[in-house]
Design an enzyme around this catalytic site. Structure first.
Site, PDB file in Angstrom:
ATOM      1  N   GLU A 382       0.771  -1.327  -0.057  1.00 20.58           N
ATOM      2  CA  GLU A 382       0.033  -0.048  -0.051  1.00 20.58           C
ATOM      3  C   GLU A 382       0.710   1.301   0.214  1.00 20.58           C
ATOM      4  O   GLU A 382       0.527   2.302  -0.791  1.00 20.58           O
ATOM      5  CB  GLU A 382      -1.235   0.125   1.021  1.00 20.58           C
ATOM      6  CG  GLU A 382      -1.776   1.199   1.258  1.00 20.58           C
ATOM      7  CD  GLU A 382      -2.977   1.160   0.291  1.00 20.58           C
ATOM      8  OE1 GLU A 382      -3.771   2.056   0.407  1.00 20.58           O
ATOM      9  OE2 GLU A 382      -3.066   0.386  -0.580  1.00 20.58           O
ATOM     10  N   THR A 520     -11.487   7.441 -13.843  1.00 21.55           N
ATOM     11  CA  THR A 520     -10.574   6.961 -12.762  1.00 21.55           C
ATOM     12  C   THR A 520     -10.707   5.734 -12.124  1.00 21.55           C
ATOM     13  O   THR A 520     -10.090   4.919 -11.631  1.00 21.55           O
ATOM     14  CB  THR A 520     -10.439   7.995 -11.438  1.00 21.55           C
ATOM     15  OG1 THR A 520      -9.064   7.461 -10.993  1.00 21.55           O
ATOM     16  CG2 THR A 520     -11.614   8.085 -10.770  1.00 21.55           C
TER      17      THR A 520
END
Length: 534
Positions: A382, A520
């Protein structure tokens, strides 16, 4: 054995779509592409497993919890996974799922919501998903034979996608009722109202214009475009400039809703900022006549990023990452989210005929590839950090520190250390592989995407679907978090499919001959008719 872990085919692909008028510069030649039918089938199988689990245990709620076979209404209870899955089901030719989703959309009551509403998340998932479904289903050469028949027999359901998008947007429009027109990102319904937030970020202000402008273009109601573009205008001319724009085109993150002034000069191609930059070039692709100034701002941002943010780890100077910034000071930390930057810069390079942008984007894509291959699971973390090799800061500068002691060996080998090892089914690395492949035709990017897909399938397949995991640097990803994000359907599975399938009308085209641009959330949006498209 996981359902897909034994499928290791030898195949190849295609990807997205760009504009065709005189404004963007055409590339001289279009690469040749290959399709890998066995890989395509594997991705379709992953979609079906995910959809079946969701439909059995979570539908019509938002998200599946695949271990406990329950659901979460994390996106207001309107069926986020269903709407997010629609465009993927269409491009995969999954007629059964498409009709299930179309029927569901007509039943959604957008007057009632579970919990607070994010204008940004609702726009990219719900508005984007419904408008993309309409654009795809009304483009005959985008459809399989079965879907053409479905469209012919279900015109009312397809038209209902736009009607429901209008219903939702009409409720969301209260977000723009602020002193400046900068939207409040947090809303409540019954009745629609803002929560009087004092600030908003550039990503959540600047990632509305594509969907809201498309809705205006489809309906003829210009207020949707006007309101989203009014908020965007404060980002295109950031004030006060000395604080708001540390480098040309690169701006701070947070904006005061009441007066339009920036509150900081900190940012990067990361969460809170990322898709603002993404949409600058994508709006130009959507309509280069109306949005020429957006392209100019994107060029400034990319040039500044190449000059002031491109950083090479001290242990692996062959890698290139984009640093964050605090004013003019670089910060050597990045995110899985930020790995979309490679694809976006490649896309802009194609549109503008700038090979140096394409080459730089390919560098970034290769470096994000290494964040995958370096870990135990073969999946990137992440967030991650590195020590600059002296390109941007002195090697031993006080703000250019090294890795924690327990990751020194890992850093020396890999060129980064892990700050947060979660993987929550994010798409950005495969997304950039997709653009790299469409730009070059180099099949290594298909192989990279396939290996990433196999690693995700091996690590995240769980219960009735796929789950986020706690630690990509642990065997089997640590532990399951029992959550299947809706963007798993919209993005990871779609990009994994597109890069292995045939060249089609909704793919990105390196010669700028395409008819779609992706929002997106990876929902394909048809280019503006004012741009000469049929």
């Amino acid at each position: 054995m996981h359902v897909l872990s034994s499928i290791v085919g030898a195949c190849t692909l295609g990807a997205l779509a760009l504009p065709t008028t005189a404004s963007p510069t055409r590339r001289a030649a279009k690469p040749s592409y290959v399709a890998h039918p066995d890989r395509v089938d594997a991705v379709k199988a992953a979609f079906q497993r995910s959809w079946d689990g969701y439909y059995a245990h979570a539908f019509p709620h938002d998200s599946l919890k695949p271990i406990s076979n329950t659901y979460s209404d994390d996106r207001n209870g309107w069926g986020a996974s269903a709407v997010d899955a629609l465009s993927t089901a269409i491009v995969m030719g999954n007629t059964g799922a498409v009709i299930q989703i179309l029927e569901h959309v007509q039943k959604i009551n957008f007057d009632v919501a579970v919990g607070d509403i994010s204008l940004f998340e609702t726009t990219i998932r719900y508005l984007g998903g419904m408008l993309s479904g309409y654009d795809l289903l009304t483009t005959p050469d985008a459809l399989s034979a079965d879907l053409k028949t479905l469209y012919t027999n279900n015109r009312t359901l397809v038209d209902g996608l736009v009607t429901q998008a209008e219903n939702l947007a009409n409720n969301l429009m209260v977000a723009f009722d602020t002193p400046t027109g900068i939207p409040d990102n947090t809303l409540q319904f019954s009745p629609p109202q803002i929560t009087n937030s004092t600030s908003n970020s550039i990503a959540t202000i600047g990632t509305l214009v594509l969907e809201w402008t498309r809705l205006s273009d489809l309906t003829g109601n210009g207020q949707y475009a006007e309101k989203s573009q009014k908020g965007e205008s404060y980002l295109l001319n950031p004030q006060p400039k000395a604080l708001a724009e540390p480098f040309p085109g690169l701006i701070g993150t947070n904006v005061n809703i009441s007066n339009g002034q920036f509150l900081d000069g900190n940012g990067g191609w990361v969460g809170g900022d990322d898709s603002f930059y993404e949409y600058l070039i994508k709006m130009y692709i959507y309509d280069p006549v109306r949005f020429a100034s957006y392209k100019d701002r994107w060029v400034l941002a990319v040039e500044s990023s190449m000059a002031h943010l491109a950083s090479h780890p001290s242990s692996r100077p062959d890698l290139t990452f984009l640093a964050m910034f605090s004013g003019t000071a670089p910060r050597f930390i990045s995110q899985h989210l930020a790995c979309f930057d490679a694809g976006n810069i490649i896309l802009g390079g194609l549109v503008l005929g700038k090979q140096r942008y394409i080459d730089f984007g390919l560098e970034l894509a290769a470096s994000c590839h290494d964040t995958y291959t370096a870990t135990v699971t073969g999946i990137g973390p992440e967030t991650f950090s590195w020590k600059d090799n002296g390109t941007l800061l002195p090697l031993n500068g006080s703000t250019n520190g090294g890795p924690p002691t327990d990751q020194v060996d890992f850093y020396n080998k890999s060129g980064f250390w892990i700050n947060d090892g979660q993987y929550i089914l994010r798409p950005e690395v495969i997304e950039s592989f997709y653009y790299a492949y469409r730009a070059t035709g180099d099949t290594k990017y298909q192989d990279w995407a396939w290996n990433a897909f196999l690693a995700i399938n091996k690590t995240c397949a769980a219960g009735s679907g796929y789950s986020s995991v706690t630690n990509v640097q642990a065997e089997n990803g640590g532990t399951f978090q029992d959550f299947q994000e809706s963007f798993w359907f919209a993005e990871v599975l779609k990009y994994s499919f597109l890069i292995q399938t045939d060249d089609t009308v909704y793919q990105v085209q390196a010669d700028n001959s395409g008819k779609f641009v992706y929002n997106t959330e990876c929902h394909p949006v048809r280019l503006s008719t004012s741009y000469g498209k049929p």
